[in-house]
Design an enzyme around this catalytic site. Structure first.
Site, PDB file in Angstrom:
ATOM      1  N   TYR A 130      -7.302 -48.365 -36.443  1.00  0.00           N
ATOM      2  CA  TYR A 130      -7.110 -48.809 -37.833  1.00  0.00           C
ATOM      3  C   TYR A 130      -7.613 -47.771 -38.851  1.00  0.00           C
ATOM      4  O   TYR A 130      -6.834 -47.230 -39.645  1.00  0.00           O
ATOM      5  CB  TYR A 130      -7.830 -50.153 -37.994  1.00  0.00           C
TER       6      TYR A 130
ATOM      7  N   ASP B  20      -9.003 -39.920 -22.314  1.00  0.00           N
ATOM      8  CA  ASP B  20     -10.270 -40.618 -22.487  1.00  0.00           C
ATOM      9  C   ASP B  20     -11.360 -39.575 -22.739  1.00  0.00           C
ATOM     10  O   ASP B  20     -11.381 -38.527 -22.087  1.00  0.00           O
ATOM     11  CB  ASP B  20     -10.593 -41.427 -21.222  1.00  0.00           C
TER      12      ASP B  20
ATOM     13  N   TYR C  20     -23.455 -53.512 -29.987  1.00  0.00           N
ATOM     14  CA  TYR C  20     -22.540 -52.637 -30.724  1.00  0.00           C
ATOM     15  C   TYR C  20     -23.316 -51.762 -31.704  1.00  0.00           C
ATOM     16  O   TYR C  20     -23.201 -50.532 -31.714  1.00  0.00           O
ATOM     17  CB  TYR C  20     -21.483 -53.485 -31.468  1.00  0.00           C
TER      18      TYR C  20
ATOM     19  N   GLY D  60     -25.842 -64.085 -35.372  1.00  0.00           N
ATOM     20  CA  GLY D  60     -26.067 -62.698 -35.769  1.00  0.00           C
ATOM     21  C   GLY D  60     -25.461 -62.323 -37.104  1.00  0.00           C
ATOM     22  O   GLY D  60     -25.401 -61.139 -37.425  1.00  0.00           O
ATOM     23  N   ASP D  61     -24.980 -63.293 -37.896  1.00  0.00           N
ATOM     24  CA  ASP D  61     -24.420 -62.968 -39.220  1.00  0.00           C
ATOM     25  C   ASP D  61     -25.524 -62.988 -40.278  1.00  0.00           C
ATOM     26  O   ASP D  61     -26.029 -64.064 -40.626  1.00  0.00           O
ATOM     27  CB  ASP D  61     -23.361 -64.012 -39.619  1.00  0.00           C
TER      28      ASP D  61
HETATM   29  N1  UDP Z   1     -15.942 -65.059 -41.125  1.00  0.00           N
HETATM   30  C1  UDP Z   1     -15.585 -66.393 -41.201  1.00  0.00           C
HETATM   31  N2  UDP Z   1     -14.558 -66.806 -40.412  1.00  0.00           N
HETATM   32  C2  UDP Z   1     -13.873 -65.986 -39.556  1.00  0.00           C
HETATM   33  C3  UDP Z   1     -14.251 -64.621 -39.513  1.00  0.00           C
HETATM   34  C4  UDP Z   1     -15.302 -64.191 -40.308  1.00  0.00           C
HETATM   35  O1  UDP Z   1     -16.163 -67.174 -41.949  1.00  0.00           O
HETATM   36  O2  UDP Z   1     -12.957 -66.445 -38.867  1.00  0.00           O
HETATM   37  C5  UDP Z   1     -17.051 -64.575 -41.981  1.00  0.00           C
HETATM   38  C6  UDP Z   1     -18.202 -63.966 -41.182  1.00  0.00           C
HETATM   39  O3  UDP Z   1     -19.143 -64.969 -40.849  1.00  0.00           O
HETATM   40  C7  UDP Z   1     -18.756 -62.954 -42.180  1.00  0.00           C
HETATM   41  C8  UDP Z   1     -17.528 -62.522 -42.991  1.00  0.00           C
HETATM   42  O4  UDP Z   1     -16.547 -63.523 -42.767  1.00  0.00           O
HETATM   43  O5  UDP Z   1     -19.653 -63.568 -43.057  1.00  0.00           O
HETATM   44  C9  UDP Z   1     -16.959 -61.185 -42.538  1.00  0.00           C
HETATM   45  O6  UDP Z   1     -16.793 -61.233 -41.136  1.00  0.00           O
HETATM   46  P1  UDP Z   1     -15.998 -60.099 -40.349  1.00  0.00           P
HETATM   47  O7  UDP Z   1     -15.952 -60.537 -38.904  1.00  0.00           O
HETATM   48  O8  UDP Z   1     -14.691 -59.845 -41.017  1.00  0.00           O
HETATM   49  O9  UDP Z   1     -16.873 -58.798 -40.517  1.00  0.00           O
HETATM   50  P2  UDP Z   1     -18.416 -58.522 -40.201  1.00  0.00           P
HETATM   51  O10 UDP Z   1     -19.160 -58.819 -41.476  1.00  0.00           O
HETATM   52  O11 UDP Z   1     -18.828 -59.383 -39.058  1.00  0.00           O
HETATM   53  O12 UDP Z   1     -18.432 -57.070 -39.876  1.00  0.00           O
END
Ligand code: UDP
Length: 325
Positions: A12, A51, A141, A283-284
């Protein structure tokens, strides 16, 4: 103009960067094993399917032409997967990078721009985040990215190997003129999932609305992929001028909540987004917003597509007219 090898150029952010490098007049070759990238994202004749752990193949490629620098995107990026299969992430993200840097040293190519991540910070102590905040990743990650940053620091010190590590916040959007967009399988990112909900009528799940933020949903710094691509070009040109190693955040400096993103999609598409509320995702952190002052001052980079509706509109363009086939 320079000759630049882009690893992960079928992905991407990599494919967008290849597009802008060529617009700027640079010559590009791409190396990608196509495990997750799409050959169709790479212009004809540029792709070497390889690779990075194939040390002999990679060294031969790097020695075959007078490369000036490498932009290294190739990596796995799914946080959830990294917690289930950390060994896969250490092999694909760390061992591959070591193999690449060894091959570069053998070929005498000593400049690299590296894709790092805001996940390096883990749960930040202060927002907006500056680069000097400690690296305390909370998933494998993020750990792999920090490990590679450390390796690059050491190579700088002992091998005059110069690098720019770009810690991305939330890459999104697309470049309609290039016909490129976001294609992950499975898709985990918010904006493509909301757009899919609009198209299919299947609700998107909001991961929690009880965070300590104004509307209860998580706040992120959404950075247009084309602005991100331009940050790579500024960074590689800095190294080509003989610039020193650096670590930069790349974001807009503005945070948007999940609910604000949903509202932006409704404005842009003119359609109601079907949503359902789910539990928090592990982990958010509640809020991740970049302070990108260092990148702006040092390299003169500025996001020009920071408006959320613009980002969503470009992503919507790809969702309607693009293809991930
Ligand atoms: N999020 C959500 N629903 C989804 C995917 C993501 O509510 O189906 C929320 C997620 O909890 C975060 C934000 O959207 O707060 C961005 O998530 P994403 O996975 O796009 O990127 P990240 O911040 O994890 O790199």
């Amino acid at each position: 103009m320079a000759l630049i090898l882009v690893t992960g150029g079928a992905g991407y952010i990599g494919s967008h960067t290849v597009y802008f490098l060529r617009q700027r007049g640079h010559e590009v070759a791409v190396v990608d094993n196509l495990s997750r990238g799409r050959a169709k994202s790479v212009p004809d004749g540029l792709l070497h399917q390889l690779d990075l752990r194939d040390a002999a193949g990679l060294t031969a490629l790097l020695q075959s032409r007078p490369f000036d620098a490498v932009i290294h995107f190739a990596a796995f990026i799914a946080v959830g997967e990294s917690t289930k299969l950390p060994e896969l992430y250490f092999s694909n993200n760390v061992a591959s990078s070591i193999s690449l840097f060894e091959a570069m040293l053998k070929a005498g190519v000593k400049r690299v721009v590296f894709s790092s991540t805001a996940a390096a910070y883990g749960i930040p102590t202060h927002v907006p985040i500056i680069e000097t905040q400690p690296s305390q990743p909370i998933n494998p990650y993020g750990e792999t990215k920090v490990m590679v940053e450390r390796i690059l620091e050491t190579l700088d010190l002992h091998r005059e190997f110069r690098s720019v590590c770009l810690r991305y916040f939330n890459a999104c959007g697309s470049e309609p003129a290039a016909g490129l967009g976001e294609c992950h399988e499975p898709e985990t990112h918010l904006i493509p999932l909301i757009l899919r909900a609009v198209r299919t009528g299947q609700p998107v799940t909001l991961f929690g609305d009880d965070y300590p933020t104004p509307d209860g949903t998580c706040i992120r710094d959404y950075i247009h992929v084309s602005d991100l691509a331009e940050a790579h070009i500024n960074s590689v040109e800095h190294l080509l001028r003989g610039g020193e190693s650096q670590v930069f955040n790349v974001g807009t400096g503005h945070g948007h909540s999940v609910k604000e993103v949903v509202a932006a999609v409704e404005r842009v598409t003119g359609k109601k987004v079907p949503v359902t509320l789910g539990p928090r995702r592990d982990g958010d952190p509640p809020s991740l917003v970049a302070d990108s002052t260092k990148l702006q001052i040092t390299l003169g980079w500025k996001p020009t597509r920071a408006d959320l509706d613009r980002i969503v509109s470009d992503a919507w363009d790809f969702a309607q007219h693009g293809t991930c086939a």
